[in-house]
Design a protein around this motif. Structure first.
Motif, mmCIF file in Angstrom:
data_model
loop_
_atom_site.group_PDB
_atom_site.id
_atom_site.type_symbol
_atom_site.label_atom_id
_atom_site.label_comp_id
_atom_site.label_asym_id
_atom_site.label_seq_id
_atom_site.Cartn_x
_atom_site.Cartn_y
_atom_site.Cartn_z
ATOM 1 N N PHE A 130 16.544 14.966 2.145
ATOM 2 C CA PHE A 130 15.222 15.516 1.877
ATOM 3 C C PHE A 130 14.567 15.913 3.193
ATOM 4 N N LYS A 131 13.762 16.978 3.131
ATOM 5 C CA LYS A 131 13.061 17.474 4.310
ATOM 6 C C LYS A 131 11.560 17.496 4.040
ATOM 7 N N VAL A 132 10.785 17.231 5.079
ATOM 8 C CA VAL A 132 9.331 17.315 4.957
ATOM 9 C C VAL A 132 8.949 18.788 4.838
ATOM 10 N N GLU A 133 8.205 19.126 3.802
ATOM 11 C CA GLU A 133 7.786 20.506 3.567
ATOM 12 C C GLU A 133 6.284 20.703 3.783
ATOM 13 N N GLY A 134 5.561 19.607 3.854
ATOM 14 C CA GLY A 134 4.122 19.734 4.044
ATOM 15 C C GLY A 134 3.460 18.378 4.189
ATOM 16 N N ARG A 135 2.201 18.413 4.589
ATOM 17 C CA ARG A 135 1.418 17.194 4.808
ATOM 18 C C ARG A 135 0.014 17.408 4.255
ATOM 19 N N LYS A 136 -0.433 16.475 3.448
ATOM 20 C CA LYS A 136 -1.820 16.467 2.972
ATOM 21 C C LYS A 136 -2.560 15.432 3.822
ATOM 22 N N GLU A 137 -3.435 15.902 4.670
ATOM 23 C CA GLU A 137 -4.111 15.014 5.613
ATOM 24 C C GLU A 137 -5.180 14.164 4.928
ATOM 25 N N ARG A 138 -5.207 12.877 5.333
ATOM 26 C CA ARG A 138 -6.177 11.908 4.781
ATOM 27 C C ARG A 138 -6.283 12.046 3.265
ATOM 28 N N HIS A 139 -5.157 12.160 2.625
ATOM 29 C CA HIS A 139 -5.112 12.412 1.183
ATOM 30 C C HIS A 139 -5.440 11.173 0.359
ATOM 31 N N VAL A 140 -5.134 10.004 0.897
ATOM 32 C CA VAL A 140 -5.365 8.756 0.188
ATOM 33 C C VAL A 140 -6.341 7.910 1.000
ATOM 34 N N LYS A 141 -7.343 7.371 0.312
ATOM 35 C CA LYS A 141 -8.301 6.486 0.968
ATOM 36 C C LYS A 141 -8.193 5.109 0.333
ATOM 37 N N PHE A 142 -7.895 4.134 1.170
ATOM 38 C CA PHE A 142 -7.723 2.760 0.696
ATOM 39 C C PHE A 142 -9.063 2.037 0.598
ATOM 40 N N GLU A 143 -9.024 0.909 -0.081
ATOM 41 C CA GLU A 143 -10.230 0.129 -0.340
ATOM 42 C C GLU A 143 -10.925 -0.320 0.950
ATOM 43 N N ASP A 144 -10.170 -0.479 2.034
ATOM 44 C CA ASP A 144 -10.758 -0.920 3.304
ATOM 45 C C ASP A 144 -11.316 0.242 4.133
ATOM 46 N N GLY A 145 -11.286 1.456 3.570
ATOM 47 C CA GLY A 145 -11.835 2.617 4.258
ATOM 48 C C GLY A 145 -10.838 3.388 5.104
ATOM 49 N N THR A 146 -9.602 2.886 5.230
ATOM 50 C CA THR A 146 -8.592 3.604 6.001
ATOM 51 C C THR A 146 -7.930 4.671 5.125
ATOM 52 N N TYR A 147 -7.288 5.608 5.795
ATOM 53 C CA TYR A 147 -6.659 6.733 5.102
ATOM 54 C C TYR A 147 -5.165 6.773 5.376
ATOM 55 N N SER A 148 -4.469 7.518 4.526
ATOM 56 C CA SER A 148 -3.067 7.843 4.783
ATOM 57 C C SER A 148 -2.847 9.300 4.424
ATOM 58 N N ASP A 149 -2.084 9.972 5.261
ATOM 59 C CA ASP A 149 -1.609 11.305 4.905
ATOM 60 C C ASP A 149 -0.517 11.147 3.848
ATOM 61 N N GLU A 150 -0.294 12.198 3.101
ATOM 62 C CA GLU A 150 0.797 12.201 2.132
ATOM 63 C C GLU A 150 1.750 13.330 2.500
ATOM 64 N N ARG A 155 0.827 -1.210 0.000
ATOM 65 C CA ARG A 155 0.000 0.000 0.000
ATOM 66 C C ARG A 155 0.859 1.257 0.000
ATOM 67 N N ASN A 156 1.983 1.233 -0.685
ATOM 68 C CA ASN A 156 2.863 2.397 -0.696
ATOM 69 C C ASN A 156 2.823 3.174 -2.010
ATOM 70 N N LEU A 157 2.037 2.722 -2.966
ATOM 71 C CA LEU A 157 1.931 3.403 -4.255
ATOM 72 C C LEU A 157 0.493 3.846 -4.486
ATOM 73 N N LEU A 158 0.318 4.902 -5.227
ATOM 74 C CA LEU A 158 -1.001 5.492 -5.430
ATOM 75 C C LEU A 158 -1.923 4.615 -6.285
ATOM 76 N N THR A 159 -1.393 3.947 -7.273
ATOM 77 C CA THR A 159 -2.213 3.159 -8.183
ATOM 78 C C THR A 159 -2.602 1.823 -7.558
ATOM 79 N N ALA A 160 -3.889 1.517 -7.589
ATOM 80 C CA ALA A 160 -4.366 0.207 -7.145
ATOM 81 C C ALA A 160 -4.069 -0.808 -8.254
ATOM 82 N N PRO A 161 -3.781 -2.065 -7.904
ATOM 83 C CA PRO A 161 -3.394 -3.058 -8.925
ATOM 84 C C PRO A 161 -4.376 -3.152 -10.088
#
Length: 166
Positions: free
Chosen positions: A139-159, A26-32
């Motif tokens: 590399f440095k963290v410059e920003g966070r997109k909250e709950r940017h990705v929603k997985f098929e099981d309903g969970t989210y990930s920030d980007e 679950r580390n890539l944006l495209t679902a299989p």
């Protein structure tokens, strides 16, 4: 392990690589099931990248592509000084320095380009292994997109948005 710039004849191997890494986690944006690129489209993508001056690397083990990195240069005047990249490595080839080697090749390429001043990426916040590598390489963290990705099981990930001035 061989790391080299991608060639047009790598299209089939890149497709096989993509299909494998999209199934591995679950580390890539495209679902299989979303990946439906044809051989002709992959060949055209490689040709377009070369024509636009982008940078694509492959990592090969025994003539099989097991990793790839693609960096695209800013196409508009106001973002001509940046490039964005993405990287994918098959799970069995992780944790051996391959990602660092590929990213260092990218940074060397970017430093030689007269226009590029900054290299950027986006990464899921749960991908701690990748974030560790990126931070180790400057590399440095410059920003966070909250709950940017929603997985098929309903969970989210920030980007996370990360960058490095070169």
């Amino acid at each position: 392990m061989i790391i080299r710039e991608a060639r047009i004849e790598d299209a089939q191997g890149l497709l096989k690589h993509a299909k494998k890494v999209y199934r591995e986690g679950r580390n890539l944006l495209t679902a299989p099931e979303e990946f439906k690129v044809t051989l002709e489209e992959e060949v055209q993508w490689l040709k377009d990248n070369r024509q636009k001056g982008h940078f694509t690397l492959v990592a090969e083990q025994n003539s099989t592509i097991v990793g790839m990195l693609n960096a695209t240069k800013g196409s508009r005047k106001r973002v001509k000084h940046i490039c964005m990249f993405g990287i994918s490595i098959q799970e069995e080839y992780c944790d051996n320095g391959l990602g660092s080697k590929m990213i260092n090749r990218l940074l060397d390429w970017a430093k030689e380009d007269k226009d590029i001043e900054k290299v950027c990426l986006e990464v899921f916040a749960h991908n701690e292994r990748a974030i560790h590598v990126y931070e180790k390489l400057g590399f440095k963290v410059e920003g966070r997109k909250e709950r940017h990705v929603k997985f098929e099981d309903g969970t989210y990930s920030d980007e996370l948005i990360m960058g490095q001035f070169i």
